[in-house]
Enzyme design. Structure first.
Site, PDB file in Angstrom:
ATOM      1  N   HIS A   1      11.623   3.827   7.801  1.00  0.00           N
ATOM      2  CA  HIS A   1      10.361   4.200   7.143  1.00  0.00           C
ATOM      3  C   HIS A   1       9.438   2.974   7.205  1.00  0.00           C
ATOM      4  O   HIS A   1       9.182   2.328   6.207  1.00  0.00           O
ATOM      5  CB  HIS A   1      10.671   4.579   5.684  1.00  0.00           C
TER       6      HIS A   1
ATOM      7  N   SER B   1       6.782   5.852  -0.589  1.00  0.00           N
ATOM      8  CA  SER B   1       5.500   6.529  -0.418  1.00  0.00           C
ATOM      9  C   SER B   1       4.530   6.092  -1.516  1.00  0.00           C
ATOM     10  O   SER B   1       4.925   5.962  -2.676  1.00  0.00           O
ATOM     11  CB  SER B   1       5.709   8.034  -0.507  1.00  0.00           C
TER      12      SER B   1
ATOM     13  N   CYS C   1       2.935   3.225  -2.003  1.00  0.00           N
ATOM     14  CA  CYS C   1       3.120   1.872  -2.553  1.00  0.00           C
ATOM     15  C   CYS C   1       2.448   0.808  -1.687  1.00  0.00           C
ATOM     16  O   CYS C   1       2.806  -0.362  -1.749  1.00  0.00           O
ATOM     17  CB  CYS C   1       4.601   1.554  -2.710  1.00  0.00           C
ATOM     18  N   GLY C   2       1.521   1.199  -0.826  1.00  0.00           N
ATOM     19  CA  GLY C   2       0.740   0.190  -0.106  1.00  0.00           C
ATOM     20  C   GLY C   2       1.101   0.009   1.357  1.00  0.00           C
ATOM     21  O   GLY C   2       0.657  -0.955   1.990  1.00  0.00           O
ATOM     22  N   LYS C   3       1.868   0.926   1.908  1.00  0.00           N
ATOM     23  CA  LYS C   3       2.315   0.745   3.289  1.00  0.00           C
ATOM     24  C   LYS C   3       1.147   0.856   4.276  1.00  0.00           C
ATOM     25  O   LYS C   3       0.941  -0.044   5.088  1.00  0.00           O
ATOM     26  CB  LYS C   3       3.404   1.787   3.616  1.00  0.00           C
ATOM     27  N   THR C   4       0.384   1.942   4.175  1.00  0.00           N
ATOM     28  CA  THR C   4      -0.716   2.118   5.126  1.00  0.00           C
ATOM     29  C   THR C   4      -1.797   1.059   4.900  1.00  0.00           C
ATOM     30  O   THR C   4      -2.347   0.512   5.860  1.00  0.00           O
ATOM     31  CB  THR C   4      -1.321   3.531   5.021  1.00  0.00           C
ATOM     32  N   SER C   5      -2.071   0.719   3.646  1.00  0.00           N
ATOM     33  CA  SER C   5      -3.145  -0.263   3.448  1.00  0.00           C
ATOM     34  C   SER C   5      -2.716  -1.643   3.921  1.00  0.00           C
ATOM     35  O   SER C   5      -3.562  -2.454   4.292  1.00  0.00           O
ATOM     36  CB  SER C   5      -3.666  -0.265   2.013  1.00  0.00           C
TER      37      SER C   5
ATOM     38  N   ALA D   1      -3.998  13.865  -2.038  1.00  0.00           N
ATOM     39  CA  ALA D   1      -4.861  14.386  -0.967  1.00  0.00           C
ATOM     40  C   ALA D   1      -4.760  13.432   0.230  1.00  0.00           C
ATOM     41  O   ALA D   1      -4.541  12.241   0.054  1.00  0.00           O
ATOM     42  CB  ALA D   1      -6.300  14.470  -1.458  1.00  0.00           C
TER      43      ALA D   1
ATOM     44  N   ARG E   1       7.334  -0.611  -6.178  1.00  0.00           N
ATOM     45  CA  ARG E   1       6.548  -0.772  -7.407  1.00  0.00           C
ATOM     46  C   ARG E   1       7.433  -1.405  -8.449  1.00  0.00           C
ATOM     47  O   ARG E   1       8.149  -0.707  -9.168  1.00  0.00           O
ATOM     48  CB  ARG E   1       6.111   0.599  -7.934  1.00  0.00           C
TER      49      ARG E   1
HETATM   50  C1  SPV Z   1       5.594   9.916   2.579  1.00  0.00           C
HETATM   51  O1  SPV Z   1       5.558  10.646   1.576  1.00  0.00           O
HETATM   52  O2  SPV Z   1       6.391   8.964   2.691  1.00  0.00           O
HETATM   53  C2  SPV Z   1       4.674  10.156   3.675  1.00  0.00           C
HETATM   54  C3  SPV Z   1       4.025  11.419   3.744  1.00  0.00           C
HETATM   55  O3  SPV Z   1       4.555   9.342   4.552  1.00  0.00           O
HETATM   56  S1  SPV Z   1       5.123  12.662   4.131  1.00  0.00           S
HETATM   57  O4  SPV Z   1       6.453  12.111   4.327  1.00  0.00           O
HETATM   58  O5  SPV Z   1       4.656  13.238   5.337  1.00  0.00           O
HETATM   59  O6  SPV Z   1       5.069  13.545   3.028  1.00  0.00           O
HETATM   60 MN    MN Z   2       6.132   7.879   4.484  1.00  0.00          MN
END
Ligand code: SPV
Ligand code: MN
Length: 627
Positions: free
Chosen positions: A251, A273, A275-279, A388, A420
């Site tokens: 992940h 999910s 917790c700042g991964k994409t940012s 969202a 977190r």
């Molecule tokens: C996550 O919740 O870790 C995500 C979005 O990346 S999804 O797994 O697609 O729900």
């Molecule tokens: Mn994810």
């Protein structure tokens, strides 16, 4: 012709059939035939990835009403999921375990025969009156050691459209592949839909992963994390495959971080999910290779990784020009984007934390929305859901890393883990070695549940490597293999722990700003390249104030005070000891076969903490550790 192909000839029109006939993998014909036989679609559309076919999928998502294009910016569409389908649903997502096989108690599992009977029952005739869309994809770049072939059958044009933005087209790769090629198979049906095109039978939502046949079933839902087989569902299949073959499926976000003289170092990071991964992956001035799932292999002694996806399904809450300028720019420019579960008003999407005043009415996943609207439990409905999301292809991002399609992946110089943790860990630290980092920051990762799953928020939990929801082998075996993976490398990535959520012990305020993470990754880059020293503490190596101060200035134009540094990097001994206890209790309860190495790392950490406590007390300034 094999018997499945023969049977398909009867069900498909000539054009569609010829697309399947061109693939020389009997297992593929069988999987498609079985899905058709079960779901009984009225129409079958095989996508061979021509531009016309791809355009048709997006267009059908709009024509059927699963998406709407009533937005001012060209290329933008929106989609709504049902009120009970706004996040990953852990309770109904299960691994199907054949008799005699046993996984860890902590994993959600059920008897395979029972699961298959139930989910087949739910799929039976589910596509009557609908079209089944058949798609071929690859996880990871094509023609690489990392590539995994994937097949998808769904009756949702929205799902298929999302897949188009998130995954690599694979029809040609399937055509080139030989008869015995292994592939992941997914079958999804949104089930009966209401007049707003949302799944009606949410009580019969089921997401079952049948690892015996590398098949994922998902029924009666649309939220992409539940419906798209290749997100966390096939990740469970990939983890099994990886651990059998000696690699890792994680992940992970993966980013390119620039050091002095344009040097670039790749760092991967696992976060639960929301917790700042994409940012982190999207920090301005750096490049992003992946934001959610990476495959990692030992190639010639080097740790190399790829993004198995080529798009982002990202959380939109709190994206604003100040905190996430890069994503904000993309979300407000023309281009293909699907917004889900936002508020729509004046042909615009609106979301929480966008730094603009939201309208008092509009349309959202609950229908017409107005300020003060309550749900059936009397709770006020927010204008947009916290979870969202936006879906966008990486190629549309200016910061997309140029190595995205490199079949050899990129070398990882570092791996970081973060959850977190309001109480214990300092904002950034480095493990003493692979074993210590993997255990202390990855395997002992503690976090709080967030809105990304449909259950209650704010529950403390252990989330091993931020991937515990998706682990599909016994947890002890997973950790053992992970540790072993590092031992087999000639160049071992440094391992870091980050904590963006540390709070002041007195007033509860967060001790760091949203952007401070940028300084942490820049520091890691310097550590990986041996450019700075660090201070040894009981829980890991921490940065020196004199190294952070210029980084804060350069990266964030901020004056970083010694006072802040001391607050942030004080070692909190009681909190760290309590954390160890919780982690050990979890292991005792859930991982009977845990390797002694893990116990050893934790024992040593406790001993170091106790020794420091005796010498310096409960809360120890970083300056006490300077030799
Ligand atoms: C996550 O919740 O870790 C995500 C979005 O990346 S999804 O797994 O697609 O729900
Ligand atoms: Mn994810």
């Amino acid at each position: 012709m094999n018997k499945y192909l023969k049977a398909l000839q009867v069900r498909l029109n000539r054009d569609e059939f010829s697309k399947l006939k061109a693939i020389d993998i009997p297992g593929v014909h069988r999987a498609i035939y079985e899905s058709i036989d079960l779901c009984n679609p009225t129409d079958i559309f095989v996508c061979s990835d021509t531009p016309d076919e791809v355009a048709r999928i997006r267009n059908m998502a709009i024509v059927t009403g699963e998406e709407s294009a009533a937005l001012a910016i060209p290329g933008h569409t929106f989609h709504f999921d049902g009120s009970n389908d706004q996040g990953r649903d852990r309770a109904v997502t299960r691994l199907l375990v054949p008799k005699g096989d046993s996984l860890s108690e902590a994993l959600n599992q059920m008897d395979r025969d029972e699961g298959i009977a139930e989910v087949h029952g739910l799929c039976r005739d589910a596509m009557k009156g609908r079209t089944m869309i058949v798609r071929f994809l690859t996880l990871g770049p094509a023609d690489s050691e990392f590539t995994v072939h994937c097949l998808e059958c769904t009756d949702s044009w929205y799902v298929s459209h999302s897949v188009d933005l998130l995954y690599r087209k694979g029809y040609e790769a399937f055509r080139r592949a030989g008869p015995g090629t292994e592939f992941f198979n997914t079958l999804h049906t949104a089930g009966r839909l209401d007049d707003r095109m949302m799944s009606r039978d949410y009580k019969k939502k089921r997401i079952y992963i049948d690892y015996s046949t590398n098949t994922v079933y998902s029924v009666n839902n649309q939220y992409a994390g539940n419906s798209i087989g290749f997100k966390k569902l096939a990740l469970r299949l990939a983890i099994r495959k990886a651990h059998q073959e000696g690699w890792l499926a994680e992940h992970f976000m993966i980013m390119g971080v620039y050091g002095p003289d344009k040097r670039k170092t790749y760092i991967a990071g696992a976060f639960p999910s929301a917790c700042g991964k994409t940012s982190t992956a999207m920090l301005p001035g750096e490049t992003m290779l992946a934001d959610d799932i990476g495959y990692v292999r030992n190639i010639g002694g080097i740790c190399r990784a790829v993004n198995i996806e080529c798009g982002i399904f990202g959380i939109i809450q709190d994206i604003n020009p100040h905190d996430d300028p890069l994503i904000h720019e993309i979300l407000t420019s023309p281009g293909e984007i699907i917004f889900s579960n936002v508020l729509i008003k004046d042909a615009r999407p609106w979301w929480l934390g966008m730094d603009e005043e939201l309208p008092e009415r509009g349309m959202n996943y609950t229908g017409e929305w107005f300020k003060g609207k309550t749900d059936e439990n009397g709770e006020e409905v927010a204008p947009a859901h916290k979870n969202a999301r936006y879906t966008v292809a990486l190629k549309d991002l200016a910061n997309c890393d140029p190595e995205l399609e490199n079949p050899a992946g990129v070398e990882l110089g570092g791996i970081l883990y973060g959850g977190r943790d309001y109480r214990g860990y300092v904002p950034v630290q480095q493990g003493f070695d692979w074993e210590h980092g993997i255990v202390a920051y990855g395997a002992a990762l503690e976090t709080e549940t967030t809105f990304a799953t449909v259950e209650a928020e704010g529950k403390h939990e252990i989330n091993i490597m931020s991937i515990q929801d998706f682990i599909s082998i016994p947890l002890g075996q997973y950790l053992h293999n992970y540790l072993q993976f590092g031992k087999n490398l000639d160049r071992v990535p440094l391992v870091f722990g980050v904590n963006y959520f540390l709070r002041d012990m007195k007033n509860g305020d967060f001790l760091n700003d949203h952007q401070d993470k940028h300084v942490w990754v820049k520091w890691m880059e310097l550590r990986i390249n041996n450019d700075v020293d660090a201070i040894e503490t009981p829980t890991g190596f921490i940065p020196k104030y004199d190294d952070l101060r210029p980084l804060f200035k350069k990266v964030l134009k901020k004056n970083y005070s010694k006072k802040d540094y001391i607050k942030q990097f004080t070692i909190r001994v009681p909190e760290n000891l309590a954390k160890l206890e919780r982690v050990e209790a979890f292991y005792h309860e859930n991982i009977p076969d845990l390797t002694s190495e893990v116990w050893h790392v934790l024992r040593e950490q406790r001993e170091r903490l106790l020794a420091a406590q005796e010498k310096y007390g409960d809360y120890i300034s970083p300056y006490n550790f300077i030799k």
